[in-house]
Design a protein around this motif. Sequence first.
Motif, PDB file in Angstrom:
ATOM      1  N   GLU A   5      18.906 -13.453   4.325  1.00  0.00           N
ATOM      2  CA  GLU A   5      19.498 -14.738   3.936  1.00  0.00           C
ATOM      3  C   GLU A   5      18.844 -15.289   2.682  1.00  0.00           C
ATOM      4  OE1 GLU A   5      19.068 -16.988   7.521  1.00  0.00           O
ATOM      5  OE2 GLU A   5      20.673 -15.883   8.532  1.00  0.00           O
ATOM      6  N   LYS A   6      17.522 -15.102   2.567  1.00  0.00           N
ATOM      7  CA  LYS A   6      16.799 -15.569   1.383  1.00  0.00           C
ATOM      8  C   LYS A   6      17.270 -14.828   0.131  1.00  0.00           C
ATOM      9  CE  LYS A   6      12.360 -14.743   1.112  1.00  0.00           C
ATOM     10  NZ  LYS A   6      10.905 -14.783   1.277  1.00  0.00           N
ATOM     11  N   LEU A   7      17.713 -13.593   0.295  1.00  0.00           N
ATOM     12  CA  LEU A   7      18.213 -12.805  -0.831  1.00  0.00           C
ATOM     13  C   LEU A   7      19.653 -13.159  -1.192  1.00  0.00           C
ATOM     14  CD1 LEU A   7      16.673  -9.335   0.085  1.00  0.00           C
ATOM     15  CD2 LEU A   7      15.944 -10.908  -1.712  1.00  0.00           C
ATOM     16  N   GLY A   8      20.228 -14.119  -0.495  1.00  0.00           N
ATOM     17  CA  GLY A   8      21.573 -14.590  -0.825  1.00  0.00           C
ATOM     18  C   GLY A   8      22.688 -13.911  -0.074  1.00  0.00           C
ATOM     19  N   LEU A   9      22.354 -13.119   0.924  1.00  0.00           N
ATOM     20  CA  LEU A   9      23.383 -12.440   1.711  1.00  0.00           C
ATOM     21  C   LEU A   9      23.755 -13.283   2.923  1.00  0.00           C
ATOM     22  CD1 LEU A   9      21.858  -8.839   1.697  1.00  0.00           C
ATOM     23  CD2 LEU A   9      23.588  -9.763   0.164  1.00  0.00           C
ATOM     24  N   VAL A  10      24.955 -13.077   3.410  1.00  0.00           N
ATOM     25  CA  VAL A  10      25.444 -13.767   4.601  1.00  0.00           C
ATOM     26  C   VAL A  10      25.449 -12.773   5.748  1.00  0.00           C
ATOM     27  CG1 VAL A  10      27.436 -14.936   5.627  1.00  0.00           C
ATOM     28  CG2 VAL A  10      26.887 -15.318   3.220  1.00  0.00           C
ATOM     29  N   GLU A  11      24.881 -13.176   6.881  1.00  0.00           N
ATOM     30  CA  GLU A  11      24.855 -12.276   8.030  1.00  0.00           C
ATOM     31  C   GLU A  11      26.209 -12.255   8.723  1.00  0.00           C
ATOM     32  OE1 GLU A  11      22.333 -11.222  12.063  1.00  0.00           O
ATOM     33  OE2 GLU A  11      22.072 -13.192  11.162  1.00  0.00           O
ATOM     34  N   VAL A  12      26.660 -11.061   9.071  1.00  0.00           N
ATOM     35  CA  VAL A  12      27.874 -10.888   9.859  1.00  0.00           C
ATOM     36  C   VAL A  12      27.493 -10.160  11.142  1.00  0.00           C
ATOM     37  CG1 VAL A  12      29.427 -10.856   7.879  1.00  0.00           C
ATOM     38  CG2 VAL A  12      28.529  -8.712   8.738  1.00  0.00           C
ATOM     39  N   ASN A  65      38.197 -10.138   3.975  1.00  0.00           N
ATOM     40  CA  ASN A  65      37.949 -11.069   2.881  1.00  0.00           C
ATOM     41  C   ASN A  65      38.823 -10.757   1.669  1.00  0.00           C
ATOM     42  OD1 ASN A  65      35.515 -13.118   3.189  1.00  0.00           O
ATOM     43  ND2 ASN A  65      35.092 -11.333   4.453  1.00  0.00           N
ATOM     44  N   PHE A  66      38.976  -9.473   1.358  1.00  0.00           N
ATOM     45  CA  PHE A  66      39.823  -9.094   0.225  1.00  0.00           C
ATOM     46  C   PHE A  66      41.266  -9.539   0.443  1.00  0.00           C
ATOM     47  CE2 PHE A  66      38.113  -5.959  -2.970  1.00  0.00           C
ATOM     48  CZ  PHE A  66      36.794  -6.326  -2.785  1.00  0.00           C
ATOM     49  N   SER A  67      41.749  -9.443   1.678  1.00  0.00           N
ATOM     50  CA  SER A  67      43.132  -9.850   1.960  1.00  0.00           C
ATOM     51  C   SER A  67      43.327 -11.354   1.793  1.00  0.00           C
ATOM     52  CB  SER A  67      43.549  -9.414   3.368  1.00  0.00           C
ATOM     53  OG  SER A  67      42.865 -10.168   4.352  1.00  0.00           O
ATOM     54  N   ARG A  68      42.222 -12.089   1.761  1.00  0.00           N
ATOM     55  CA  ARG A  68      42.271 -13.537   1.535  1.00  0.00           C
ATOM     56  C   ARG A  68      41.785 -13.890   0.123  1.00  0.00           C
ATOM     57  NH1 ARG A  68      42.180 -12.243   6.514  1.00  0.00           N
ATOM     58  NH2 ARG A  68      42.952 -13.564   8.168  1.00  0.00           N
ATOM     59  N   ARG A  69      41.822 -12.890  -0.760  1.00  0.00           N
ATOM     60  CA  ARG A  69      41.459 -13.026  -2.173  1.00  0.00           C
ATOM     61  C   ARG A  69      40.017 -13.465  -2.405  1.00  0.00           C
ATOM     62  NH1 ARG A  69      47.145 -15.543  -3.700  1.00  0.00           N
ATOM     63  NH2 ARG A  69      48.274 -13.602  -3.737  1.00  0.00           N
ATOM     64  N   GLN A  70      39.163 -13.123  -1.481  1.00  0.00           N
ATOM     65  CA  GLN A  70      37.733 -13.388  -1.648  1.00  0.00           C
ATOM     66  C   GLN A  70      37.074 -12.071  -2.036  1.00  0.00           C
ATOM     67  OE1 GLN A  70      35.861 -16.086  -1.819  1.00  0.00           O
ATOM     68  NE2 GLN A  70      34.120 -14.777  -2.160  1.00  0.00           N
ATOM     69  N   ARG A  71      36.873 -11.864  -3.314  1.00  0.00           N
ATOM     70  CA  ARG A  71      36.353 -10.591  -3.826  1.00  0.00           C
ATOM     71  C   ARG A  71      34.837 -10.608  -4.028  1.00  0.00           C
ATOM     72  NH1 ARG A  71      40.780  -7.969  -3.444  1.00  0.00           N
ATOM     73  NH2 ARG A  71      42.657  -8.599  -4.522  1.00  0.00           N
ATOM     74  N   ASP A  72      34.238 -11.785  -4.130  1.00  0.00           N
ATOM     75  CA  ASP A  72      32.790 -11.883  -4.305  1.00  0.00           C
ATOM     76  C   ASP A  72      32.150 -11.968  -2.924  1.00  0.00           C
ATOM     77  OD1 ASP A  72      33.336 -11.986  -7.005  1.00  0.00           O
ATOM     78  OD2 ASP A  72      33.356 -14.167  -7.053  1.00  0.00           O
ATOM     79  N   LEU A  73      31.456 -10.913  -2.566  1.00  0.00           N
ATOM     80  CA  LEU A  73      30.971 -10.810  -1.201  1.00  0.00           C
ATOM     81  C   LEU A  73      29.599 -10.152  -1.169  1.00  0.00           C
ATOM     82  CD1 LEU A  73      32.267 -11.352   1.625  1.00  0.00           C
ATOM     83  CD2 LEU A  73      32.994  -8.993   1.627  1.00  0.00           C
ATOM     84  N   GLY A  74      28.672 -10.759  -0.461  1.00  0.00           N
ATOM     85  CA  GLY A  74      27.358 -10.185  -0.218  1.00  0.00           C
ATOM     86  C   GLY A  74      27.028 -10.417   1.244  1.00  0.00           C
TER      87      GLY A  74
END
Length: 182
Positions: A27-34, A88-97
């Motif tokens: 999380e500190k590195l800017g990633l979102v946990e799934v 996420n891509f199907s919802r036009r969210q291309r920036d993902l970490g």
Amino acid sequence: TLPHIEMEPEQKTKLQILENKTRNIGEKLGLVEVITYSFINPASFDQLNLPKEHEWRQCIKVANPLSEEQSVMRTTLLPGLLSVSERNFSRRQRDLGIFELGRIFLPDQTSLLPEERLHFGALLTGSFSPGWLWQEQELNFYYLKGLVERLLTELIGQNPNFKTFVCDPIFHPGRAAQVFLA
């Protein structure tokens, strides 16, 4: 009246402490946990173009699955991460970490129960800007390599070594690496 019970402070195991530390660093590195399902679709292996004899295909079948899409236990975190990316891509969210710290399940010849291993997986796509004063950065192989270096340095205090990985047919030969610790 309520009974008087002495409560002891929570005692975490070394593995639980390591898991929490890994999540915090991710999380500190800017990633979102799934968190994805441990049950996956066997067709995921076909979508990855895995050969029939690939080790990831040696999975455990669920005796009474709810559906075909959840009929085997995962041997890698990759199908779940790709599923999140696709959604996420199907919802036009291309920036993902994103990252997942989860267990994989491997057949164990000596026991009726599967062998469980804790794995960390990350997926990056698009670009990333840590703040409005920062220039946007492309999330590519080198960005991910830097994240892996930082994660391992903070976790165990060692810089990893990287070696080109060309053995596995599902990864790009020039954009895949094996990570080694001395």
